[in-house]
Design a protein around this motif. Sequence first.
Motif, PDB file in Angstrom:
ATOM      1  N   UNK A  64     -46.055   3.321 -29.323  1.00 26.62           N
ATOM      2  CA  UNK A  64     -46.016   3.876 -27.851  1.00 26.62           C
ATOM      3  C   UNK A  64     -46.605   5.380 -27.107  1.00 26.62           C
ATOM      4  N   UNK A  65     -46.503   5.725 -28.110  1.00 27.51           N
ATOM      5  CA  UNK A  65     -47.243   7.142 -27.698  1.00 27.51           C
ATOM      6  C   UNK A  65     -48.815   7.272 -27.082  1.00 27.51           C
ATOM      7  N   UNK A  66     -48.749   6.678 -27.947  1.00 26.34           N
ATOM      8  CA  UNK A  66     -50.945   6.642 -27.752  1.00 26.34           C
ATOM      9  C   UNK A  66     -51.513   5.500 -26.169  1.00 26.34           C
ATOM     10  N   UNK A  67     -50.217   5.180 -25.804  1.00 29.87           N
ATOM     11  CA  UNK A  67     -50.295   3.537 -25.323  1.00 29.87           C
ATOM     12  C   UNK A  67     -49.232   4.759 -23.725  1.00 29.87           C
ATOM     13  N   UNK A  68     -48.549   5.271 -23.250  1.00 28.89           N
ATOM     14  CA  UNK A  68     -48.016   5.636 -22.841  1.00 28.89           C
ATOM     15  C   UNK A  68     -49.110   6.905 -21.385  1.00 28.89           C
ATOM     16  N   UNK A  73     -54.468   7.327 -16.718  1.00 32.58           N
ATOM     17  CA  UNK A  73     -55.981   7.354 -17.443  1.00 32.58           C
ATOM     18  C   UNK A  73     -56.479   7.602 -18.235  1.00 32.58           C
ATOM     19  N   UNK A  74     -58.165   8.469 -18.477  1.00 29.97           N
ATOM     20  CA  UNK A  74     -58.121   8.973 -20.129  1.00 29.97           C
ATOM     21  C   UNK A  74     -57.577   9.687 -20.935  1.00 29.97           C
ATOM     22  N   UNK A  75     -56.936   9.643 -21.931  1.00 32.24           N
ATOM     23  CA  UNK A  75     -56.144  10.931 -22.450  1.00 32.24           C
ATOM     24  C   UNK A  75     -56.370  11.624 -22.855  1.00 32.24           C
ATOM     25  N   UNK A  76     -55.478  12.756 -22.804  1.00 28.14           N
ATOM     26  CA  UNK A  76     -56.044  13.925 -22.579  1.00 28.14           C
ATOM     27  C   UNK A  76     -55.605  15.310 -23.881  1.00 28.14           C
ATOM     28  N   UNK A  77     -56.035  15.637 -24.123  1.00 31.49           N
ATOM     29  CA  UNK A  77     -56.030  16.468 -25.569  1.00 31.49           C
ATOM     30  C   UNK A  77     -54.685  17.056 -25.455  1.00 31.49           C
ATOM     31  N   UNK A  93     -51.223  14.543 -43.119  1.00 30.17           N
ATOM     32  CA  UNK A  93     -50.509  12.970 -43.111  1.00 30.17           C
ATOM     33  C   UNK A  93     -51.649  12.552 -41.525  1.00 30.17           C
ATOM     34  N   UNK A  94     -52.585  13.898 -40.855  1.00 27.30           N
ATOM     35  CA  UNK A  94     -53.174  13.152 -39.830  1.00 27.30           C
ATOM     36  C   UNK A  94     -54.361  12.197 -39.266  1.00 27.30           C
ATOM     37  N   UNK A  95     -54.789  12.110 -40.562  1.00 27.53           N
ATOM     38  CA  UNK A  95     -55.784  10.991 -40.395  1.00 27.53           C
ATOM     39  C   UNK A  95     -55.404   9.095 -40.641  1.00 27.53           C
ATOM     40  N   UNK A  96     -54.424   8.840 -41.128  1.00 19.53           N
ATOM     41  CA  UNK A  96     -53.659   7.526 -40.996  1.00 19.53           C
ATOM     42  C   UNK A  96     -53.380   7.571 -39.302  1.00 19.53           C
ATOM     43  N   UNK A  97     -52.501   8.699 -38.986  1.00 21.03           N
ATOM     44  CA  UNK A  97     -51.925   8.529 -37.849  1.00 21.03           C
ATOM     45  C   UNK A  97     -52.665   8.702 -36.745  1.00 21.03           C
ATOM     46  N   UNK A  98     -54.251   9.632 -36.905  1.00 29.00           N
ATOM     47  CA  UNK A  98     -54.941   8.914 -36.102  1.00 29.00           C
ATOM     48  C   UNK A  98     -56.053   7.961 -35.785  1.00 29.00           C
ATOM     49  N   UNK A  99     -56.155   7.419 -36.785  1.00 28.74           N
ATOM     50  CA  UNK A  99     -56.827   5.697 -36.828  1.00 28.74           C
ATOM     51  C   UNK A  99     -55.880   5.048 -35.964  1.00 28.74           C
ATOM     52  N   UNK A 104     -54.815   2.124 -30.777  1.00 25.78           N
ATOM     53  CA  UNK A 104     -53.987   1.676 -30.000  1.00 25.78           C
ATOM     54  C   UNK A 104     -53.831   2.811 -28.206  1.00 25.78           C
ATOM     55  N   UNK A 105     -54.660   3.566 -28.466  1.00 23.17           N
ATOM     56  CA  UNK A 105     -55.770   4.025 -27.271  1.00 23.17           C
ATOM     57  C   UNK A 105     -56.011   3.572 -25.871  1.00 23.17           C
ATOM     58  N   UNK A 106     -56.251   2.138 -26.482  1.00 25.89           N
ATOM     59  CA  UNK A 106     -57.877   1.989 -26.074  1.00 25.89           C
ATOM     60  C   UNK A 106     -57.633   1.316 -24.781  1.00 25.89           C
ATOM     61  N   UNK A 107     -56.500   1.100 -24.988  1.00 29.55           N
ATOM     62  CA  UNK A 107     -55.859   0.612 -23.458  1.00 29.55           C
ATOM     63  C   UNK A 107     -54.475   0.892 -23.070  1.00 29.55           C
ATOM     64  N   UNK A 108     -53.914   0.714 -22.244  1.00 31.01           N
ATOM     65  CA  UNK A 108     -52.331   0.551 -21.770  1.00 31.01           C
ATOM     66  C   UNK A 108     -50.886  -0.662 -22.372  1.00 31.01           C
TER      67      UNK A 108
END
Length: 252
Positions: A64-68, A73-77, A93-99, A104-108
């Motif tokens: 939900x966070x990534x697609x929001x 538009x492009x996801x910002x830092x 634990x960031x590696x698993x979450x980042x993948x 998910x953020x490829x599209x909304x």
Amino acid sequence: MSFWGKIIGGFTGFLTGGPIGALVGAAMGHAADSGAGRLGQNPAQLAAMLGSREQLFAVGVVVLSAKLAKCDGPVKRIEIDTFKRQFRIPPENMAEVAQLFDRAREDAEGYEPFADRMGQAFADRREMLEDVLAALFSIARADGPLTNGEVAFLQRVQIGFGLDAPAWMRARDTTAERPRPMPTGPDPYRVLGIGREATDAQARATWRRLVRENHPDAVASRGAGPDMVRRAADKVAEINAAWDRIKRERKL
């Protein structure tokens, strides 16, 4: 046994500030084993195949966070950083979450099944779902005022969560970067079996040793049954939550 399929955390991580990254790994491993395929190909199938409330929560908040973040538009830092703060993603634990976030953020598209399933699974925890919605508002506001697309996204999440209008207004009006209270619970030093006088290095080494000794893979390799493996997963979640509290207390 793959890393993705076997690392397990604890659902209480969201409420106590503990890690959710390990749960994401376990959930994605479960979905892959079940034949769910790639997130972008069939999000509804993935949402349906998550095997527990814990896995659903961990994957759901990331998706939900990534697609929001993507829907305007492009996801910002700054949106990614706000996501990390809101859900307290520990660096380890960031590696698993980042993948999962990157997939998910490829599209909304395709977020609705996750909102709907979370609303069904946590119908008895509406206050927690409201807290998640407030965190999503913070992510949406991170890069500027809410857009029409973000409002529509959040309204659909509200519907999926089964939240009423007062809950929407409370989540909307919550300060974007409100501080979360220090969690209550067992003394984290007692959980790790160390005194408060322990050095940072000693505390870190103890945490790592306890996670290694109690890891479900290690327990299973010693011939333990399913019940003991589940108890080991709960123990690791408690150990990780305790270490996270100590880190924040000591500003590590």
